[in-house]
Scaffold this motif. Structure first.
Motif, mmCIF file in Angstrom:
data_model
loop_
_atom_site.group_PDB
_atom_site.id
_atom_site.type_symbol
_atom_site.label_atom_id
_atom_site.label_comp_id
_atom_site.label_asym_id
_atom_site.label_seq_id
_atom_site.Cartn_x
_atom_site.Cartn_y
_atom_site.Cartn_z
ATOM 1 N N MET A 94 0.826 -1.192 0.000
ATOM 2 C CA MET A 94 0.000 0.000 0.000
ATOM 3 C C MET A 94 0.871 1.256 0.000
ATOM 4 S SD MET A 94 -3.209 0.789 2.486
ATOM 5 C CE MET A 94 -2.420 1.763 3.721
ATOM 6 N N ILE A 95 1.920 1.219 0.873
ATOM 7 C CA ILE A 95 2.807 2.376 0.957
ATOM 8 C C ILE A 95 3.542 2.577 -0.363
ATOM 9 C CG2 ILE A 95 4.906 3.266 2.086
ATOM 10 C CD1 ILE A 95 3.735 1.914 4.675
ATOM 11 N N GLU A 96 3.934 1.460 -0.983
ATOM 12 C CA GLU A 96 4.597 1.556 -2.282
ATOM 13 C C GLU A 96 3.676 2.195 -3.313
ATOM 14 O OE1 GLU A 96 6.112 -2.247 -3.543
ATOM 15 O OE2 GLU A 96 7.262 -2.403 -1.679
ATOM 16 N N GLN A 97 2.429 1.754 -3.252
ATOM 17 C CA GLN A 97 1.440 2.289 -4.177
ATOM 18 C C GLN A 97 1.328 3.811 -4.019
ATOM 19 O OE1 GLN A 97 -2.351 0.462 -3.622
ATOM 20 N NE2 GLN A 97 -3.203 1.313 -5.498
ATOM 21 N N LEU A 98 1.309 4.269 -2.753
ATOM 22 C CA LEU A 98 1.209 5.704 -2.486
ATOM 23 C C LEU A 98 2.446 6.427 -2.984
ATOM 24 C CD1 LEU A 98 -0.381 5.967 1.059
ATOM 25 C CD2 LEU A 98 -1.325 6.750 -1.118
ATOM 26 N N GLN A 99 3.620 5.774 -2.771
ATOM 27 C CA GLN A 99 4.855 6.410 -3.219
ATOM 28 C C GLN A 99 4.834 6.643 -4.726
ATOM 29 O OE1 GLN A 99 7.767 3.804 -1.525
ATOM 30 N NE2 GLN A 99 8.340 5.275 0.067
ATOM 31 N N THR A 100 4.311 5.665 -5.440
ATOM 32 C CA THR A 100 4.210 5.826 -6.888
ATOM 33 C C THR A 100 3.313 7.020 -7.214
ATOM 34 O OG1 THR A 100 3.615 3.511 -6.636
ATOM 35 C CG2 THR A 100 4.233 4.245 -8.850
ATOM 36 N N TYR A 101 2.183 7.077 -6.504
ATOM 37 C CA TYR A 101 1.246 8.173 -6.782
ATOM 38 C C TYR A 101 1.863 9.536 -6.492
ATOM 39 C CZ TYR A 101 -2.864 5.374 -7.791
ATOM 40 O OH TYR A 101 -3.763 4.550 -8.385
ATOM 41 N N PHE A 102 2.645 9.594 -5.390
ATOM 42 C CA PHE A 102 3.174 10.903 -5.009
ATOM 43 C C PHE A 102 4.285 11.387 -5.919
ATOM 44 C CE2 PHE A 102 0.754 10.731 -1.100
ATOM 45 C CZ PHE A 102 0.473 12.073 -0.923
ATOM 46 N N GLN A 103 4.733 10.517 -6.842
ATOM 47 C CA GLN A 103 5.697 10.997 -7.827
ATOM 48 C C GLN A 103 5.047 11.925 -8.835
ATOM 49 O OE1 GLN A 103 7.242 7.314 -9.189
ATOM 50 N NE2 GLN A 103 8.746 7.174 -7.538
ATOM 51 N N TYR A 104 3.720 11.780 -8.982
ATOM 52 C CA TYR A 104 3.025 12.657 -9.932
ATOM 53 C C TYR A 104 2.757 14.009 -9.294
ATOM 54 C CZ TYR A 104 2.084 8.257 -12.283
ATOM 55 O OH TYR A 104 2.228 7.050 -12.889
ATOM 56 N N PRO A 105 3.085 15.099 -10.021
ATOM 57 C CA PRO A 105 2.848 16.413 -9.417
ATOM 58 C C PRO A 105 1.367 16.662 -9.113
ATOM 59 C CG PRO A 105 3.533 16.616 -11.726
ATOM 60 C CD PRO A 105 3.749 15.191 -11.323
ATOM 61 N N PHE A 106 0.461 16.140 -9.956
ATOM 62 C CA PHE A 106 -0.947 16.482 -9.715
ATOM 63 C C PHE A 106 -1.475 15.907 -8.392
ATOM 64 C CE2 PHE A 106 -1.354 12.522 -12.145
ATOM 65 C CZ PHE A 106 -2.353 11.854 -11.447
ATOM 66 N N VAL A 107 -0.867 14.802 -7.951
ATOM 67 C CA VAL A 107 -1.276 14.257 -6.651
ATOM 68 C C VAL A 107 -0.799 15.180 -5.530
ATOM 69 C CG1 VAL A 107 -1.082 12.300 -5.078
ATOM 70 C CG2 VAL A 107 -1.269 11.920 -7.537
ATOM 71 N N LYS A 108 0.440 15.670 -5.683
ATOM 72 C CA LYS A 108 0.958 16.616 -4.675
ATOM 73 C C LYS A 108 0.081 17.864 -4.633
ATOM 74 C CE LYS A 108 5.779 15.377 -5.211
ATOM 75 N NZ LYS A 108 6.840 15.758 -6.125
ATOM 76 N N TYR A 109 -0.239 18.384 -5.828
ATOM 77 C CA TYR A 109 -1.092 19.576 -5.892
ATOM 78 C C TYR A 109 -2.408 19.324 -5.166
ATOM 79 C CZ TYR A 109 2.002 21.134 -9.696
ATOM 80 O OH TYR A 109 3.070 21.505 -10.440
ATOM 81 N N ALA A 110 -2.993 18.171 -5.435
ATOM 82 C CA ALA A 110 -4.284 17.860 -4.837
ATOM 83 C C ALA A 110 -4.198 17.902 -3.312
ATOM 84 C CB ALA A 110 -4.772 16.496 -5.301
ATOM 85 N N PHE A 111 -3.075 17.376 -2.778
ATOM 86 C CA PHE A 111 -2.948 17.362 -1.316
ATOM 87 C C PHE A 111 -2.737 18.761 -0.742
ATOM 88 C CE2 PHE A 111 -2.817 12.860 -1.736
ATOM 89 C CZ PHE A 111 -3.297 12.407 -0.516
ATOM 90 N N ILE A 112 -1.940 19.582 -1.461
ATOM 91 C CA ILE A 112 -1.726 20.961 -0.989
ATOM 92 C C ILE A 112 -3.047 21.713 -0.974
ATOM 93 C CG2 ILE A 112 -0.629 23.168 -1.518
ATOM 94 C CD1 ILE A 112 1.664 21.575 -2.810
ATOM 95 N N VAL A 113 -3.731 21.663 -2.107
ATOM 96 C CA VAL A 113 -4.988 22.402 -2.233
ATOM 97 C C VAL A 113 -6.032 21.865 -1.247
ATOM 98 C CG1 VAL A 113 -6.921 22.865 -3.798
ATOM 99 C CG2 VAL A 113 -4.584 23.092 -4.613
ATOM 100 N N GLY A 114 -6.108 20.548 -1.153
ATOM 101 C CA GLY A 114 -7.086 19.937 -0.252
ATOM 102 C C GLY A 114 -6.887 20.358 1.186
ATOM 103 N N THR A 115 -5.628 20.322 1.648
ATOM 104 C CA THR A 115 -5.340 20.711 3.027
ATOM 105 C C THR A 115 -5.731 22.162 3.281
ATOM 106 O OG1 THR A 115 -3.446 19.247 2.896
ATOM 107 C CG2 THR A 115 -3.542 20.719 4.786
ATOM 108 N N LEU A 116 -5.326 23.038 2.356
ATOM 109 C CA LEU A 116 -5.604 24.467 2.551
ATOM 110 C C LEU A 116 -7.104 24.752 2.571
ATOM 111 C CD1 LEU A 116 -2.833 26.125 0.377
ATOM 112 C CD2 LEU A 116 -3.119 26.233 2.853
ATOM 113 N N ILE A 117 -7.826 24.150 1.626
ATOM 114 C CA ILE A 117 -9.263 24.413 1.557
ATOM 115 C C ILE A 117 -9.964 23.879 2.803
ATOM 116 C CG2 ILE A 117 -11.387 23.865 0.314
ATOM 117 C CD1 ILE A 117 -9.756 24.010 -2.258
#
Lengths: 229, 277
Positions: free
Chosen positions: B1-24
Motif C-alpha cells: 500500500m505504501i509503495e502504491q502511495l509512493q508511486t502516486y506521489f511521484q506525480y505532481p498532480f497528486v501533490k497539488y491535490a494534497f496541498i490544495v485539499g489541506t488548505l481548503i
C-alpha cells in the motif's frame, strides 16, 4: 449636568413611532427604571439610547465626559447564545472589544480588567467553564462582568431578572444596587415593579398615551403609578 | 500500500491535490462555528449553487478562468444574504433557499442550451460533486489557492476577537461602538472566497459539509470558542487528507469520500461527547 438628555424624542421602527414626546435626563449616579405596559416602547427606547435603532425625531444629547458608546449593556439572552461554545473568560474578555481601537489582540490591561470584574462578580473560579453550562443567575453575573469591562460609567439592563427564581432575583438586585452605590449609573427596563423599583432614584413610566418621568418619590404619588404599584 | 502511495506521489498532480485539499479544508472550517451559530448553516449550499450558476455563465462565455466570474458573483450573493438581515422582507433560510434553487436551475438550463460538449450531465455532475477536478488541477490554480488561503487565514487571525464579539452578541458589540456591519461584510466576503475555492475540492453540492461538519463535531467535545476553532481545523484537515488517500487507493470519488470521513468524525465526536458527560 446629565450624561444623557432626551428632548421630545420619538422612537420606533421604519418611520413608525411607538412612543413619542419622551423627555428625560439621566445624571451621573442615577438609578433609572423604565416601566410600562407591553408594547409601550420600553425596549425600543432602550435600543435607541444604545444606538441600535435610529430615533424618529427629537434629540439625544450627551454631556460631560460621556460619549454615546461608553456603555455596558446586559441584553436579554438569545437562543444562539444558549448553545454557543464559549468559556466564561472568553465572554467577559470580549467586553473589552471597543477598547482595542486598532489593535488586533487583547493586552495585559484588558486582561487585568477582565480578572478584576470576574472577581467582583464572584465568577473568577468559574472562568474556565462553559457559559452554556451555567445556571441562570451565574449567566447574568458573567454578562454583567462583561458589561462592566465595557464601561465604568453607565450600565443598561434589559429585563435582567426574567427567568430567574426569587432568591437569585433578590441577590441580583442587591448586586446592581451595590454597583450603583459605587458610582455606576443604571438604566434598567423592568417588568418587576415591586423589587425593581426599590432602589431606583428615577422612573420613566411609558403608558399608552402618557409618559411620566421624575423621581421615584414623585412617581409613587403620581396618577400613573396607581395602576402599577 | 505504501509503495502504491509512493508511486502516486511521484506525480505532481497528486501533490497539488494534497496541498490544495489541506488548505481548503483548513479555511473552510475556520468560519464554520460562526455560521452555525448565526443560523447560516445552509449558506454554504446556497452560495455554492450561486457559484455553480456563475460557472455555467462562465463556460457559456468561454472565459479562460471561471474564477473571474464565480468569485465576484458569489461574493455579491454572500453580501446580499448576510447583510441588512433585520429590515429585509425575505430573510434567513428563505432567502438562501430562494437564491440557491434559482441559480441551480439557471445554471443547469444555460449549460444545457449552450453546451459545447456532448456530455452535459457529466459536466454538471462534475461541477456539483467535484469528482476528479481536484486531480486535474493546474499549478496556476495551486498558487491561486495558496494566495487566497493565506489571505483568509490572516484576516481570520487578525479579526479573531472581533469575529467572536460579533458572533456571540452583535447588539452588545454595536452598542459599545463596534462597526458590526463592516465585520458582517468581512465574514460574507471570506465565506464566499472559501466556497469558490472549496468547489474545486468537493464540488458545489458537498461544500456545506466541509464548512459545517468540523465545527459541529468540535462543538460536541469542546466548550470554548478558541478550542472549538482549533479542533475543527484539525479535524477538517485530517478528514481531507485521509479522504484523499482513501479515494486514491480505493478509486472512490474524492468529494464524497472526504464528506464521508467528516460524517464519520462527527459520529466519533458525538460518542466522545456523550462519554465525557
Amino acid at each position: 449636568m446629565a450624561y444623557i438628555k432626551c428632548k421630545n424624542l420619538a422612537v420606533g421602527y421604519e418611520g413608525k413611532p411607538v412612543a413619542e414626546d419622551i423627555n428625560m435626563k439621566i445624571e451621573k449616579g442615577n438609578y433609572v427604571c423604565i416601566v410600562g405596559e407591553n408594547g409601550a416602547g420600553k425596549s425600543t427606547l432602550m435600543k435607541t439610547l444604545l444606538n441600535l435603532v435610529k430615533p424618529i425625531s427629537g434629540e439625544i444629547l450627551y454631556e460631560e465626559d460621556y460619549n454615546a458608546y461608553d456603555v455596558g449593556y446586559l441584553p436579554q439572552q438569545t437562543q444562539a447564545q444558549m448553545d454557543f461554545p464559549a468559556s466564561v473568560w472568553e465572554i467577559v474578555l470580549s467586553g473589552n472589544l471597543a477598547r482595542l481601537k486598532h489593535r488586533p489582540f487583547y493586552g495585559p490591561e484588558e486582561k487585568s480588567r477582565t480578572k478584576k470584574n470576574l472577581k467582583k462578580m464572584d465568577m473568577w473560579d468559574k472562568r474556565q467553564e462553559s457559559f452554556r453550562n451555567l445556571s441562570g443567575g451565574q449567566k447574568q453575573r458573567v454578562l454583567l462582568a462583561r458589561a462592566l469591562c465595557a464601561s465604568e460609567k453607565m450600565l443598561v439592563l434589559d429585563e435582567p431578572v426574567s427567568g430567574l427564581d426569587p432568591i437569585v432575583t433578590a441577590d441580583f438586585y442587591k448586586l446592581i444596587y451595590k454597583l450603583n452605590q459605587e458610582g455606576l449609573t443604571i438604566l434598567m427596563v423592568s417588568h418587576d415593579l415591586k423589587e425593581g423599583l426599590e432602589h431606583a432614584t428615577h422612573v420613566l413610566h411609558m403608558g399608552q398615551d402618557k409618559i411620566f418621568f421624575g423621581t421615584k418619590e414623585d412617581y409613587v404619588k403620581s396618577e400613573e403609578s396607581r395602576y402599577f404599584v | 500500500m505504501i509503495e502504491q502511495l509512493q508511486t502516486y506521489f511521484q506525480y505532481p498532480f497528486v501533490k497539488y491535490a494534497f496541498i490544495v485539499g489541506t488548505l481548503i479544508a483548513l479555511c473552510s472550517s475556520l468560519l464554520g462555528v460562526t455560521l452555525v451559530l448565526k443560523r447560516y448553516s445552509f449558506i454554504g449550499d446556497g452560495l455554492s449553487h450561486v457559484a455553480f450558476g456563475a460557472m455555467a455563465i462562465g463556460s457559456v462565455l468561454h472565459l479562460t478562468s471561471n474564477n473571474l466570474i464565480t468569485m465576484p458573483v458569489t461574493i455579491g450573493a454572500a453580501i446580499l444574504l448576510l447583510m441588512g438581515n433585520e429590515s429585509r422582507k425575505i430573510k434567513g433560510d428563505a432567502a438562501i433557499a430562494l437564491i440557491s434553487v434559482s441559480s441551480l436551475a439557471l445554471g443547469y438550463m444555460l449549460m444545457n442550451i449552450f453546451s459545447s460538449s456532448a456530455n452535459v450531465s457529466g459536466d454538471v455532475c462534475t461541477t456539483l460533486f467535484g469528482s476528479t477536478s481536484i486531480l486535474t488541477i493546474q499549478i496556476k490554480e495551486v498558487w491561486f489557492t495558496i494566495a487566497l488561503s493565506a489571505v483568509v487565514i490572516l484576516v481570520f487571525i487578525i479579526f479573531y476577537n472581533r469575529i467572536f464579539g460579533v458572533t456571540f452578541d452583535e447588539n452588545f458589540a454595536k452598542a459599545t461602538g463596534i462597526k458590526t456591519q463592516f465585520y458582517n461584510l468581512l465574514i460574507a466576503i471570506i465565506i464566499a472566497i472559501i466556497i469558490v475555492l472549496g468547489m474545486n475540492l468537493v464540488g458545489s453540492l458537498l461544500i456545506s459539509a466541509l464548512v459545517i461538519f468540523p465545527a459541529l463535531s468540535a462543538m460536541r467535545v469542546i466548550h470554548n470558542f478558541k478550542g472549538v476553532v482549533i479542533l475543527s481545523t484539525c479535524l477538517s484537515v485530517f478528514c481531507a487528507i485521509s479522504g484523499l488517500l482513501i479515494s486514491i487507493l480505493a478509486s472512490t470519488p474524492v468529494g464524497a469520500t472526504i464528506v464521508a470521513m467528516d460524517m464519520l468524525m462527527f459520529f466519533v465526536c458525538c460518542a466522545v461527547g456523550a462519554l465525557k458527560k
